[in-house]
Design an enzyme around this catalytic site. Structure first.
Site: not given
Length: 309
Positions: A143, A168, A243, A246, A277, A286
């Site tokens: 990120r 995150k 972004h 990514r 994640h 994705y």
């Protein structure tokens, strides 16, 4: 300070202590408090919450309104335990919608064009920083906020690793670098230290003022680089984002999984961990978002079952 403002600040401190970043949500909540103070109210009501959520002169997007109201709704649930006069907006009022943006996939040629565009920036330190930043995002899927937060000790070029700390959901992870990436990062550190020998920040990426890159401002420079590189949005689609580098990384890896003929299902948790994640279902987005991947998956099914499908 009003009671509502004090309660909001205390609430944000509490949730951040529990590991929530609340970057955008925190700013939105304090803007709501400003709105309440401007309307001379120290209690949350459904009417004022909805009025603030929809008071967006430059947007009539119902999803945007829903997300603004959700910020107030969550805070109101917390505040109602302390202030019974607090009204919690009903869940069927501006109901929450999920809408995920279809990612823009950069080709290798477009990434090369972005790197060339970065070389044209001035002064030299800015050019070197941007070239290396874009390259790192493209080959690791980090990120942009994670790259901006990197400190020098997080990048171990001898071990060919980068440690992403407290990202995150409060997670940290270690990423392994290809030798070509190590070379590029080492070249940057030499050039950075020569051009800015005494920076004010310990960050790996340094601005021309010697400070850490501001994640809120770098999107403006990236937009200029898109224009220089001649990269534009397809008809009817939103402008490519930083972004999306990514997303492009994730799609490239998933595509390699399928083309390699191995068990993609068993390898998804590895990619999820790499991307930071919480669980593989976030990585499945994705797969769902890109027709090319669906075609590869369909081809795999045809090879396995033939005409029976």
């Amino acid at each position: 300070m009003t009671g509502l403002r004090a309660a909001a600040e205390s609430y944000l401190v509490m949730r951040r202590t529990l590991g929530f970043k609340l970057t955008d949500q925190g700013r939105a909540l304090m803007r709501f408090v400003d709105y309440c103070e401007a309307h001379h109210t120290d209690h949350i009501t459904t009417d004022i919450a909805v009025a603030w959520a929809t008071d967006t002169p430059h947007s009539s997007d119902e999803v945007y309104w829903s997300r603004r109201l959700m910020v107030v709704r969550i805070f109101a649930r917390h505040l109602q335990t302390q202030d019974p006069a607090t009204e919690v907006p009903p869940p069927d009022m501006l109901p929450h919608h999920k809408r995920r943006i279809v990612p823009y996939l950069y080709s290798s040629q477009q990434i090369a064009a972005l790197l060339d565009a970065a070389d044209g920036l001035a002064p030299a330190l800015r050019a070197a920083t941007w070239r290396t930043l874009i390259g790192l995002l493209a080959v690791t899927g980090m990120r942009k906020s994670e790259a901006c937060r990197l400190d020098r000790e997080h990048v171990d070029l001898d071990a060919a690793t980068v440690v992403v700390v407290d990202s995150k959901f409060g997670k940290s992870r270690r990423l392994f670098l290809h030798p070509s990436a190590v070379t590029a990062l080492r070249d940057y550190t030499i050039r950075r230290d020569a051009l800015m020998p005494n920076p004010s920040a310990n960050s790996f990426f340094v601005s021309t003022r010697g400070t850490r890159l501001d994640v809120q401002n770098i999107t403006h420079t990236f937009a200029d680089l898109l224009d220089t590189a001649g990269i534009a949005a397809p008809p009817g689609r939103r402008r490519p984002r930083m972004h999306d580098l990514r997303h492009s990384f994730a799609i490239a890896v998933l595509s390699d999984f399928y083309r390699g003929g191995g068990d993609v299902q068993s390898r998804l948790p590895v990619l999820s961990t790499w991307l930071g994640h919480v669980d593989p279902k976030s990585t499945y987005w994705y797969l769902q978002a890109v027709p090319e991947l669906l075609m590869l998956a369909a081809s795999r099914l045809e090879d396995a079952f033939g005409e029976s499908i």
